[in-house]
Design a protein around this motif. Structure first.
Motif, PDB file in Angstrom:
ATOM      1  N   ARG A  11       0.862  -1.188   0.000  1.00  0.00           N
ATOM      2  CA  ARG A  11       0.000   0.000   0.000  1.00  0.00           C
ATOM      3  C   ARG A  11       0.889   1.225   0.000  1.00  0.00           C
ATOM      4  NH1 ARG A  11      -4.967  -0.128   3.762  1.00  0.00           N
ATOM      5  NH2 ARG A  11      -4.856   1.925   2.868  1.00  0.00           N
ATOM      6  N   PHE A  12       0.675   2.079  -0.980  1.00  0.00           N
ATOM      7  CA  PHE A  12       1.473   3.285  -1.108  1.00  0.00           C
ATOM      8  C   PHE A  12       0.674   4.479  -0.604  1.00  0.00           C
ATOM      9  CE2 PHE A  12       3.021   0.421  -4.416  1.00  0.00           C
ATOM     10  CZ  PHE A  12       4.363   0.370  -4.086  1.00  0.00           C
ATOM     11  N   ALA A  13       1.382   5.511  -0.198  1.00  0.00           N
ATOM     12  CA  ALA A  13       0.720   6.709   0.319  1.00  0.00           C
ATOM     13  C   ALA A  13      -0.010   7.457  -0.785  1.00  0.00           C
ATOM     14  CB  ALA A  13       1.727   7.627   0.990  1.00  0.00           C
ATOM     15  N   PHE A  14       0.503   7.383  -2.012  1.00  0.00           N
ATOM     16  CA  PHE A  14      -0.084   8.104  -3.133  1.00  0.00           C
ATOM     17  C   PHE A  14      -0.568   7.124  -4.180  1.00  0.00           C
ATOM     18  CE2 PHE A  14       3.252  11.169  -1.681  1.00  0.00           C
ATOM     19  CZ  PHE A  14       2.371  12.074  -1.117  1.00  0.00           C
ATOM     20  N   GLY A  15      -1.607   7.520  -4.884  1.00  0.00           N
ATOM     21  CA  GLY A  15      -2.129   6.722  -5.975  1.00  0.00           C
ATOM     22  C   GLY A  15      -1.521   7.158  -7.304  1.00  0.00           C
ATOM     23  N   PRO A  16      -1.890   6.482  -8.390  1.00  0.00           N
ATOM     24  CA  PRO A  16      -1.342   6.847  -9.707  1.00  0.00           C
ATOM     25  C   PRO A  16      -1.678   8.279 -10.106  1.00  0.00           C
ATOM     26  CG  PRO A  16      -2.532   4.759  -9.823  1.00  0.00           C
ATOM     27  CD  PRO A  16      -2.732   5.310  -8.460  1.00  0.00           C
ATOM     28  N   ARG A  17      -2.875   8.737  -9.745  1.00  0.00           N
ATOM     29  CA  ARG A  17      -3.267  10.117 -10.067  1.00  0.00           C
ATOM     30  C   ARG A  17      -2.338  11.121  -9.389  1.00  0.00           C
ATOM     31  NH1 ARG A  17      -8.466  12.432  -7.384  1.00  0.00           N
ATOM     32  NH2 ARG A  17      -7.763  14.552  -7.307  1.00  0.00           N
TER      33      ARG A  17
END
Length: 100
Positions: A11-17
Motif C-alpha cells: 500500500r502506497f501513500a499516493f495513488g497513480p493520479r
C-alpha cells in the motif's frame, strides 16, 4: 475474534493520479525556471524573468501541493467490529476484503 491477515499487496501513500500530478507539477516548475533563464534583458529584469517565470513557478508549486493533498483513488479498509458498525454508516466493502 480472529486477527486480521496481512495484506500481500503493498500500500502506497499516493495513488497513480497523485504521481501523474506530481510529474506535471515538476514539468511546470522546470518550464518556469527555464523561462526565467531565457530572459535576454539585463539581470533578467524583462517580462520572462520578472513576470512569466514566477507565475509558472507559482502554478507549479500549486500543482505539487494539490498532488500531495489529493486523495488517492482507493480508500483504507474500515474496521468491521460491532462498535465500529454502530458508529460508521454502512457502506459496501472496499478492497482489500479480508477473508476469515
Amino acid at each position: 475474534m480472529e486477527p486480521l491477515q496481512p495484506n500481500p499487496t503493498p500500500r502506497f501513500a499516493f495513488g497513480p493520479r497523485n504521481y501523474r500530478l506530481m510529474f506535471v507539477g515538476l514539468a511546470v516548475l522546470a518550464a518556469g525556471f527555464i523561462t526565467m533563464t531565457l530572459d535576454t534583458a539585463d539581470y533578467g529584469e524583462g517580462f520572462l524573468g520578472i513576470t512569466l517565470g514566477p507565475i509558472l513557478l507559482a502554478i507549479g508549486f500549486g500543482i505539487e501541493f494539490w498532488a500531495i493533498m489529493a486523495r488517492p483513488g482507493t480508500t483504507a479498509p474500515v474496521a468491521q467490529d460491532t462498535a465500529t458498525r454502530a458508529t460508521v454508516p454502512s457502506q459496501p466493502p472496499t478492497t482489500p476484503v479480508y477473508k476469515k
